[in-house]
Scaffold this motif. Structure first.
Motif, short mmCIF file in Angstrom:
data_model
loop_
_atom_site.label_atom_id
_atom_site.label_comp_id
_atom_site.label_asym_id
_atom_site.label_seq_id
_atom_site.Cartn_x
_atom_site.Cartn_y
_atom_site.Cartn_z
N ARG A 185 12.08 198.25 10.69
CA ARG A 185 12.86 199.27 9.99
C ARG A 185 13.89 198.64 9.05
O ARG A 185 14.06 199.07 7.92
CB ARG A 185 13.55 200.15 11.03
N PHE A 186 14.58 197.60 9.53
CA PHE A 186 15.60 196.96 8.69
C PHE A 186 14.95 196.19 7.55
O PHE A 186 15.52 196.07 6.46
CB PHE A 186 16.52 196.08 9.53
N LEU A 246 14.39 198.48 4.87
CA LEU A 246 15.67 198.77 4.21
C LEU A 246 15.98 197.71 3.15
O LEU A 246 16.53 198.01 2.08
CB LEU A 246 16.76 198.73 5.27
N ALA A 299 21.08 201.55 10.70
CA ALA A 299 20.32 201.70 9.45
C ALA A 299 21.11 202.50 8.43
O ALA A 299 21.21 202.12 7.26
CB ALA A 299 18.97 202.37 9.73
N ASP A 300 21.74 203.60 8.87
CA ASP A 300 22.53 204.42 7.94
C ASP A 300 23.76 203.67 7.44
O ASP A 300 24.12 203.78 6.27
CB ASP A 300 22.98 205.72 8.62
N LEU A 359 25.50 199.24 1.27
CA LEU A 359 24.97 198.31 0.26
C LEU A 359 25.37 198.74 -1.15
O LEU A 359 25.16 199.89 -1.51
CB LEU A 359 23.45 198.25 0.33
N THR A 412 24.99 199.53 -4.95
CA THR A 412 23.77 199.99 -5.62
C THR A 412 23.40 199.06 -6.77
O THR A 412 24.26 198.44 -7.39
CB THR A 412 23.93 201.41 -6.18
N ARG A 436 22.56 201.16 4.85
CA ARG A 436 22.10 201.83 3.64
C ARG A 436 23.29 202.35 2.83
O ARG A 436 23.38 202.16 1.63
CB ARG A 436 21.16 202.97 4.00
N ALA A 437 24.23 202.98 3.53
CA ALA A 437 25.38 203.58 2.84
C ALA A 437 26.30 202.50 2.27
O ALA A 437 26.95 202.71 1.24
CB ALA A 437 26.16 204.47 3.81
N THR A 470 13.60 198.61 0.18
CA THR A 470 13.98 199.76 -0.65
C THR A 470 15.41 199.63 -1.21
O THR A 470 15.69 200.19 -2.25
CB THR A 470 13.91 201.10 0.14
N GLY A 471 16.27 198.90 -0.53
CA GLY A 471 17.67 198.83 -0.96
C GLY A 471 17.99 197.65 -1.84
O GLY A 471 18.97 197.67 -2.59
N LEU A 499 22.99 192.92 7.24
CA LEU A 499 21.56 193.26 7.26
C LEU A 499 20.72 192.02 7.58
O LEU A 499 19.80 192.07 8.41
CB LEU A 499 21.19 193.84 5.89
#
Lengths: 205, 205
Positions: free
Chosen positions: B128-129, B132, B72-73, B79, B81, B76-77, B135-136, B114
């Motif tokens: 959870r993904f 992600l 997950a981290d 992707l 922005t 997230r890191a 939100t991402g 992802l």
């Protein structure tokens, strides 16, 4: 010799002697959908399906050499058909009706099972089930939407250049996206909003 | 005593003593994305990630107690922005630009990973993904499209009632649908068609 119906049902071998051809096949396909719903693709076995259909494993293997073949046939046979779009007199009513039918396919037992299976199975099976979605849902619904658009153009309700691959995909795209992302189940009111707030402005001449 | 960089890199224990904090973390997260790309969610192990990052397994577990946390981290890191939408002077140009950015996120290494992970992992990790993705990707891109629409309304280019949840979802829905169903990769020409053939008619006053 046991002859009553219920006793025969309790003895799979006896039951399979009685049902033949299409009747037995339908029972096996229905048992397959039930199994998919309760134990999923990974949990489904030919043996479990045979038990569910009150028949023997050989009766299943005789018709379907693999689990993939069996599941593909069960899904194909079970999906509601998307044939002709009824002419309700206006593009708005016609679209609403086709959307509702598409929603009913997506949320039918085989429709839900088909989407669940895609997330569980290996890549080879996924490719086969994906093509089932295309031929069983995507292509027939695109044909319906196109027929509705063409009638709308003929009536003068819809701009002539709206008979367009991209336009035809808007409703299925929105239905797939919001069912995944917003967990929408597309109740009738949401379908009416989609038609009125997206399709009507998109199509007006 | 060995002091050269390359020799240190060849001895994981030694390398891990040299990199600390954010530098080591970044190496671990990058190794996680590499592992996802090569062996997928099911094949990925904390040990494999440690080897890829040239560190020890303890250095990974100290920061991320589980594979789910680590992946997950890393996603997230990694992707790209989706912050502010540049104002290029017309809704058409602005939409085209946001679409290209969204496409670049979808087809970035973490974006592809992802989507692949979602198809492989168990239900708990999938939830959870999925959040992600929301939100991402989903929420930031909706904010960008909404900003573009509001500027278009202020300019008088876009009808006032187009500032609408459903309208905001049309582009992401089409991009998801056609990348799944038609295996479109959304080259620039297809993005231009989507803007010109769907969004421009949908938005005109």
């Amino acid at each position: 010799m046991v002859t009553s119906r219920s006793a025969a049902a309790a003895r799979p071998g006896a039951a399979s002697l009685r049902r033949r051809g299409p009747v037995l096949e339908r029972a096996i396909l229905e048992a397959t959908l039930d199994q998919l719903g309760s134990v999923g693709w990974n949990g489904l076995t030919m043996e479990g399906v045979a038990v569910g259909a009150q028949t023997g494993k050989a009766a299943v293997y005789r018709r379907w050499p693999s689990k993939q073949d069996l599941v593909a046939d069960a899904l194909r046979a079970g999906l509601p058909t998307l044939d002709e779009a009824s002419d309700l007199g206006s593009v708005r009513e016609d679209l609403y009706e086709v959307c509702r039918r598409l929603r009913d396919v997506m949320y039918s037992k085989p429709g839900l099972a088909l989407r669940a299976v895609l997330h569980e199975c290996d890549a080879e099976s996924a490719a086969r089930f994906h093509s089932l979605i295309v031929t069983g849902v995507v292509e027939p619904s695109a044909r319906l939407f196109r027929a509705v658009l063409r009638r709308g153009i003929a009536r003068g309700e819809v701009r002539a250049d709206a008979d367009d691959d991209l336009v035809v995909d808007v409703i299925p795209a929105m239905m797939m996206y919001r069912s995944k992302v917003c967990v929408s189940e597309w109740v009738d009111r949401e379908i009416a909003d989609l038609v009125d707030r997206i399709m009507v402005p998109l199509l007006r001449p």
